[in-house]
Design a protein around this motif. Sequence first.
Motif, PDB file in Angstrom:
ATOM      1  N   ASP A  96       0.824  -1.212   0.000  1.00  0.00           N
ATOM      2  CA  ASP A  96       0.000   0.000   0.000  1.00  0.00           C
ATOM      3  C   ASP A  96       0.860   1.265   0.000  1.00  0.00           C
ATOM      4  N   ARG A  97       1.983   1.234   0.720  1.00  0.00           N
ATOM      5  CA  ARG A  97       2.888   2.396   0.708  1.00  0.00           C
ATOM      6  C   ARG A  97       3.427   2.618  -0.706  1.00  0.00           C
ATOM      7  N   HIS A 111       0.591   4.081  -2.792  1.00  0.00           N
ATOM      8  CA  HIS A 111       0.322   5.465  -2.401  1.00  0.00           C
ATOM      9  C   HIS A 111       1.339   6.397  -3.063  1.00  0.00           C
ATOM     10  N   ARG A 112       2.616   5.982  -3.024  1.00  0.00           N
ATOM     11  CA  ARG A 112       3.671   6.793  -3.625  1.00  0.00           C
ATOM     12  C   ARG A 112       3.466   6.905  -5.136  1.00  0.00           C
ATOM     13  N   HIS A 153       0.668   6.743  -6.851  1.00  0.00           N
ATOM     14  CA  HIS A 153      -0.483   7.563  -7.211  1.00  0.00           C
ATOM     15  C   HIS A 153      -0.295   9.031  -6.830  1.00  0.00           C
ATOM     16  N   SER A 154       0.669   9.307  -5.945  1.00  0.00           N
ATOM     17  CA  SER A 154       0.822  10.692  -5.486  1.00  0.00           C
ATOM     18  C   SER A 154       1.491  11.566  -6.551  1.00  0.00           C
ATOM     19  N   ASP A 155       2.176  10.980  -7.528  1.00  0.00           N
ATOM     20  CA  ASP A 155       2.777  11.788  -8.594  1.00  0.00           C
ATOM     21  C   ASP A 155       2.810  11.002  -9.907  1.00  0.00           C
ATOM     22  N   GLY A 160       3.787   7.050 -14.172  1.00  0.00           N
ATOM     23  CA  GLY A 160       2.627   6.590 -13.412  1.00  0.00           C
ATOM     24  C   GLY A 160       2.548   5.074 -13.284  1.00  0.00           C
TER      25      GLY A 160
END
Length: 333
Positions: free
Chosen positions: A155-156, A159-160, A162-164, A231
Amino acid sequence: MARLGSWIESHPEGIYVRPADAWIDPSQPKDRAWVTHGHSDHARGGHGAVLATPETLAIMGTRYGPQPGGQTIEYDETIRVGEVDVRFVPAGHVLGSAQIVMEHKGERIVVSGDYKRRPDPTCPCFVPVPCDIFITEATFGLPVFRHPDTGSEIDRLLHRLHSDPSRCVLVGAYALGKAQRIITELRARGHNDPIYFHGAIERLNQLYESFGIALGELRHTGGATKLEMAGHVVIAPPGALNDRWSRRLPDPVTAMASGWMRIRQRARQRNVELPLIISDHADWDELTTTIRELAPTEVWITHGREEALKHWCMMHQIKACELNLVGYEDEDD
Ligand SMILES: [Zn+2]
């Protein structure tokens, strides 16, 4: 330097099973070898007869060419070699990995090979087999090593990612086992986008798929543009993280999936921005839980950080010793 055991001996180049005249994971070519799994520090080329699971023999074939002396053994099948009944049971480490269970004159000895206890979508779970002597690895045999939940590490990563969306996340993962596990763990967390891969892991990806491990849509980085890879997750062997090859990627967030990422200094050495603590080896709790569960009278430790585990065994009234085998590395974590 043979030592210990009524019928099994430890030598620097491996464990010798005398009544079967066989060696387990020998580091030198031998007439008869029993191989726990396909990592190169356990499975070497050049032996005469090789007994291993079909998956491990296929991995050895990919790495060393055809194995003319190869004989497959399925999980839980028992065969007699010399005066020993031998059975391979799942070790939960990588595709095809096995513990070797041996019985001779009423005594049962289990050689764990490399193993872990937590679930892995690419191989069956470790099967505990109670025994008189348990011969175990101890790669992460220190109380400081407690691997977190795999799902939360994945999940980390997501998250990373999708954040950029203008960057990619480049994950360094050992080519055999860890790379395919990361892909299947991503799929299990609902990530269905194409995943890009470095050419060095292509053949092993294909081998996993040939044994029924679904990896979803994979794309070779060769020929893909930066815009296409932005992405997305890119998987590469650890050695490729900082080399010229990575310049073709769109501003990669460098990640590494390894039990060693618990140690910050190791992450810094590799310029890892996103350390993911995901290991294919048992952590301290898994090692000690396993020994408790198997309740052996003796524990022999093949490689890793032996001292703390030896001490723990002694505190629990279990005889323990180190075997000091040479040639086992701990980079396949
Ligand atoms: Zn291994």
